[in-house]
Design an enzyme around this catalytic site. Sequence first.
Site, short mmCIF file in Angstrom:
data_model
loop_
_atom_site.label_atom_id
_atom_site.label_comp_id
_atom_site.label_asym_id
_atom_site.label_seq_id
_atom_site.Cartn_x
_atom_site.Cartn_y
_atom_site.Cartn_z
N LYS A 164 0.85 -1.19 0.00
CA LYS A 164 0.00 0.00 0.00
C LYS A 164 0.89 1.25 0.00
O LYS A 164 1.83 1.36 0.80
CB LYS A 164 -0.89 0.01 1.24
CG LYS A 164 -1.91 -1.13 1.29
CD LYS A 164 -3.06 -0.92 0.32
CE LYS A 164 -4.13 -1.98 0.47
NZ LYS A 164 -5.27 -1.75 -0.43
N LYS A 263 -12.89 -8.00 -9.06
CA LYS A 263 -13.50 -8.25 -7.76
C LYS A 263 -14.98 -8.53 -7.99
O LYS A 263 -15.75 -7.62 -8.31
CB LYS A 263 -13.30 -7.07 -6.81
CG LYS A 263 -11.86 -6.89 -6.35
CD LYS A 263 -11.71 -5.78 -5.34
CE LYS A 263 -10.27 -5.66 -4.86
NZ LYS A 263 -10.06 -4.51 -3.94
#
Length: 353
Positions: A164, A263
Amino acid sequence: MAVIIEGIHLETVRQPLKTPFNTVLQQVTEREVIVVAVTGDSRDVGYGECVAFETPWYNEETISSCRFVLEQVLMPVLTNKTIEHPQEVWELFKVVKGNRMAKAAIEMAVWDLFAKQQEEPLWKFVGGTQQSIPAGVVVAADPSKIKEQVAQAAKAGYQRIKIKIHPDSEPSFLKTVVYAYPELQFFADANGSFSGHRLDRLKEFDEVGFTLIEQPFGERQWDLHTQAKKQLKTKICLDESICSVEDVQQMIDLEAGDIIVLKMSRLGGWTETLKVIDLCKANTIGMWVGGMIEFGVSKAHNLALASLPGINYPGDFSASAHFWEKDIIEPEISVENGKIFLSERPGIGYKVV
């Protein structure tokens, strides 16, 4: 073979994470999901998992709003219906606007139910061909722990590590981390955090050595993603921007990205996701399967998804023990020599406990 949907049951699961999951948007220390069990007239049970978060930091849906939509809207639409193919669920749910995460949870359960009725593994039922899936893990820690967590992931055999990042991340530090493991792929995930910053700041991450940078700008900031794709050597990948086939087409038309994250929860389930895959393959768009800090039911569906031809980058596939002291499936998902091997058992291949 038709299935009559005789019952739909919801079960709330809540567990703490073993380690806090930090993004620029939110810190997740505890996870709540809804497990959906759909029973057919054959008495088989199919399972799905609603992976919305408690607050709308990832998208507009929350676990509370999904529970309402599931109980009050979607379950009445589907209960006692005769279904010839699980794709029909998507059509039935078109009367309800949005709410894709809630829709996905039930729709995925119906796909599992049909695979079980056919006595076939879900990954084969959807056309998958790859029985071993490369394992990838997400490092979402504060900077002082990144090196430690990357070292642990490398030792555990993961083939891909996603870190991240945000505008305050230090590219030179990240470069030392990436270059220490030349045998691994590294992804960067910005969660849209470069919105409001100059493109020059993002360019500083172009020399780190990432395979891709995921969602640097806001989900509707197509023009900035187009500029980034033109000006950076690192491939641009879109996540939150992609909620439908139409979004993928817009990305292609605007040349706003090279790769997308699949997703199913964000797309609304298997049916729309399979359409997205066909469109990406036709336009040479790279794909990989993303995670949502989910439990084993959702991950089992995602593993089946990753078995499909055309999924050409390693996804978010960590062992059950990475997030949880105990997963909700048996056997738990494990990583062997950098891969997860898919089950030959019918449906998702795991017992839900």
